[in-house]
Design an enzyme around this catalytic site. Structure first.
Site, mmCIF file in Angstrom:
data_model
loop_
_atom_site.group_PDB
_atom_site.id
_atom_site.type_symbol
_atom_site.label_atom_id
_atom_site.label_comp_id
_atom_site.label_asym_id
_atom_site.label_seq_id
_atom_site.Cartn_x
_atom_site.Cartn_y
_atom_site.Cartn_z
ATOM 1 N N THR A 19 37.756 49.074 39.166
ATOM 2 C CA THR A 19 37.929 50.504 39.447
ATOM 3 C C THR A 19 38.993 50.819 40.498
ATOM 4 O OG1 THR A 19 36.197 50.543 41.141
ATOM 5 C CG2 THR A 19 35.496 51.026 38.876
ATOM 6 N N TRP A 20 39.831 49.842 40.835
ATOM 7 C CA TRP A 20 40.891 50.123 41.816
ATOM 8 C C TRP A 20 41.829 51.165 41.214
ATOM 9 C CZ3 TRP A 20 45.086 46.156 43.821
ATOM 10 C CH2 TRP A 20 45.652 46.673 44.999
ATOM 11 N N ASP A 48 32.905 46.839 39.295
ATOM 12 C CA ASP A 48 33.419 46.391 40.586
ATOM 13 C C ASP A 48 34.122 47.538 41.298
ATOM 14 O OD1 ASP A 48 34.258 44.124 42.453
ATOM 15 O OD2 ASP A 48 36.151 45.148 42.042
ATOM 16 N N TYR A 53 38.730 51.708 47.659
ATOM 17 C CA TYR A 53 39.346 52.309 46.479
ATOM 18 C C TYR A 53 39.248 53.843 46.543
ATOM 19 C CZ TYR A 53 39.033 47.475 44.773
ATOM 20 O OH TYR A 53 39.127 46.118 44.635
ATOM 21 N N TYR A 191 39.963 38.777 39.634
ATOM 22 C CA TYR A 191 40.509 40.141 39.686
ATOM 23 C C TYR A 191 41.953 40.170 39.192
ATOM 24 C CZ TYR A 191 42.738 39.744 44.487
ATOM 25 O OH TYR A 191 43.487 39.438 45.588
HETATM 26 P P1 NAP Z 1 44.169 44.593 36.067
HETATM 27 O O1 NAP Z 1 42.786 44.840 35.665
HETATM 28 O O2 NAP Z 1 44.758 43.251 35.851
HETATM 29 O O3 NAP Z 1 45.147 45.645 35.373
HETATM 30 C C1 NAP Z 1 44.892 47.022 35.331
HETATM 31 C C2 NAP Z 1 46.066 47.681 34.598
HETATM 32 O O4 NAP Z 1 46.140 47.162 33.275
HETATM 33 C C3 NAP Z 1 45.921 49.174 34.477
HETATM 34 O O5 NAP Z 1 47.208 49.731 34.639
HETATM 35 C C4 NAP Z 1 45.432 49.384 33.050
HETATM 36 O O6 NAP Z 1 45.924 50.592 32.545
HETATM 37 C C5 NAP Z 1 46.061 48.219 32.328
HETATM 38 N N1 NAP Z 1 45.231 47.760 31.200
HETATM 39 C C6 NAP Z 1 43.952 47.300 31.233
HETATM 40 N N2 NAP Z 1 43.554 46.935 30.003
HETATM 41 C C7 NAP Z 1 44.596 47.185 29.167
HETATM 42 C C8 NAP Z 1 44.783 47.044 27.774
HETATM 43 N N3 NAP Z 1 43.836 46.587 26.964
HETATM 44 N N4 NAP Z 1 45.994 47.404 27.265
HETATM 45 C C9 NAP Z 1 46.993 47.890 28.054
HETATM 46 N N5 NAP Z 1 46.857 48.053 29.385
HETATM 47 C C10 NAP Z 1 45.659 47.708 29.931
HETATM 48 O O7 NAP Z 1 44.423 44.930 37.621
HETATM 49 P P2 NAP Z 1 43.541 45.390 38.852
HETATM 50 O O8 NAP Z 1 43.064 46.775 38.668
HETATM 51 O O9 NAP Z 1 44.321 45.057 40.066
HETATM 52 O O10 NAP Z 1 42.303 44.352 38.846
HETATM 53 C C11 NAP Z 1 41.071 44.621 38.220
HETATM 54 C C12 NAP Z 1 40.007 44.975 39.228
HETATM 55 O O11 NAP Z 1 39.799 43.899 40.140
HETATM 56 C C13 NAP Z 1 40.378 46.139 40.148
HETATM 57 O O12 NAP Z 1 40.333 47.376 39.491
HETATM 58 C C14 NAP Z 1 39.387 45.940 41.237
HETATM 59 O O13 NAP Z 1 38.108 46.379 40.841
HETATM 60 C C15 NAP Z 1 39.431 44.416 41.401
HETATM 61 N N6 NAP Z 1 40.404 43.953 42.422
HETATM 62 C C16 NAP Z 1 39.933 43.334 43.534
HETATM 63 C C17 NAP Z 1 40.808 42.918 44.520
HETATM 64 C C18 NAP Z 1 40.258 42.250 45.750
HETATM 65 O O14 NAP Z 1 41.005 42.078 46.729
HETATM 66 N N7 NAP Z 1 39.019 41.835 45.753
HETATM 67 C C19 NAP Z 1 42.195 43.088 44.379
HETATM 68 C C20 NAP Z 1 42.654 43.682 43.201
HETATM 69 C C21 NAP Z 1 41.754 44.089 42.232
HETATM 70 P P3 NAP Z 1 44.942 51.701 31.875
HETATM 71 O O15 NAP Z 1 44.033 52.166 32.978
HETATM 72 O O16 NAP Z 1 45.889 52.729 31.389
HETATM 73 O O17 NAP Z 1 44.213 51.018 30.763
#
Ligand code: NAP
Length: 277
Positions: A19-20, A48, A53, A191
């Site tokens: 949900t970031w 998550d 966020y 993540y």
């Molecule tokens: P991610 O999940 O790798 O990528 C998210 C991006 O990918 C968004 O722009 C999304 O766009 C796109 N996307 C997702 N599925 C898709 C699909 N099937 N086709 C095309 N585009 C797609 O990156 P993230 O948000 O950094 O990581 C996931 C989660 O991990 C976060 O949201 C957060 O909860 C957690 N996180 C934790 C940390 C930490 O330090 N603990 C750091 C980073 C992230 P759309 O929304 O348009 O689909």
């Protein structure tokens, strides 16, 4: 839905919802709520989030999305390192509970290591668990040395997961951290599993996906899910992408496909310090 068992014995889905960047723009709010609800309907019931966020905005959005279905979801939230003191973490947890509109957070993580002694944070997590404010706790962005250090502390053995950056282009963790966690049956939460979208534009991944009649996102997620004790938490505010990601759970990559991915995205030869986004 494939599941992963946490050290406490609790089974959680291997594919959850990140949900970031959610809850930041009022114009996207209804779309994001619909995407989360669709994910829950499809069995991606691990959500998550973090107090960071949208400075609470993502937790508030989740609170709204899960109204009437608290029992269906497994909520993960995180405390800022600068709030991870005894008084700070208790207050931060209380604020997260209020925003999420729940009595208890299922898994509460230290977002990354800061200057507060780890023993103080873990003692406070144990106190919050005792008080029923959280059901379990863990860490995020901890490298092997941090995990080792936590193991030597009073409540270090209570750590239920380490949430780290892990995807096809970020494989350095396979050198020491992942074997360390696996040996102790502590699941890793991967993540940025599609590298915040950047991985999806990779031509090598696109080629492998095309041959499988799948999307690049599905192959990237299927690769993570093919590994034991890995939970992946892609973020999407788009219902179609959520459904596409859910279908990755049912893709069993062949040995040839796994080998092709290994060639296209080799593990770095030398370990490097844990990367963060
Ligand atoms: P991610 O999940 O790798 O990528 C998210 C991006 O990918 C968004 O722009 C999304 O766009 C796109 N996307 C997702 N599925 C898709 C699909 N099937 N086709 C095309 N585009 C797609 O990156 P993230 O948000 O950094 O990581 C996931 C989660 O991990 C976060 O949201 C957060 O909860 C957690 N996180 C934790 C940390 C930490 O330090 N603990 C750091 C980073 C992230 P759309 O929304 O348009 O689909």
């Amino acid at each position: 839905m494939k599941t992963v068992t946490l050290p406490s014995g609790r089974e959680v889905p291997a594919l959850g919802l990140g949900t970031w960047k959610m809850g930041e723009d009022p114009r996207s709010r209804q779309r994001e709520i619909a995407a989360l609800q669709h994910g829950i309907d499809l069995g991606m019931t691990l959500i998550d989030t973090a107090e960071m966020y949208g400075e609470g905005g993502a937790e508030e959005l989740i609170g709204e999305a899960i109204q009437g279905r608290r029992q269906q979801v497994f909520l993960v939230s995180k405390v800022y390192p600068h709030n991870a003191t005894r008084r700070g973490a208790i207050a931060a947890c209380q604020r997260s509970l209020r925003r999420l509109r729940v009595e208890s957070i299922d898994l509460y993580l230290l977002h990354w290591r800061g200057s507060v002694p780890l023993s103080e944070t873990l003692d406070t997590f144990a106190q919050l668990r005792q008080a029923g404010k959280i059901a379990s706790f863990g860490v995020s962005n901890f490298d092997t040395s941090d995990m080792e250090e936590s193991c030597g502390l009073a409540h270090g053995h209570g750590v239920e997961t380490d949430q780290v950056l892990y995807n096809l282009t970020r494989r350095s963790v396979e050198h020491s951290l992942l074997p360390w966690l696996r040996h102790r049956h502590v699941p890793v939460m991967a993540y940025s599993p599609v590298e915040q979208g950047r991985l999806l534009r990779n031509p090598k991944l696109a080629g492998i996906a095309e041959r499988r009649h799948a999307s690049p996102a599905q192959i990237a997620l299927a690769w993570l899910l093919a590994q034991p004790e890995v939970i992946a938490i892609p973020k999407s505010g788009d219902r179609k992408h959520v459904a596409e990601n859910r279908a990755a759970v049912d893709i069993a990559l062949t040995a040839d496909e796994l080998a092709a991915l290994d060639r296209a995205f080799p593990r770095p030869q030398k370990p490097k310090p844990l990367e963060m986004l």
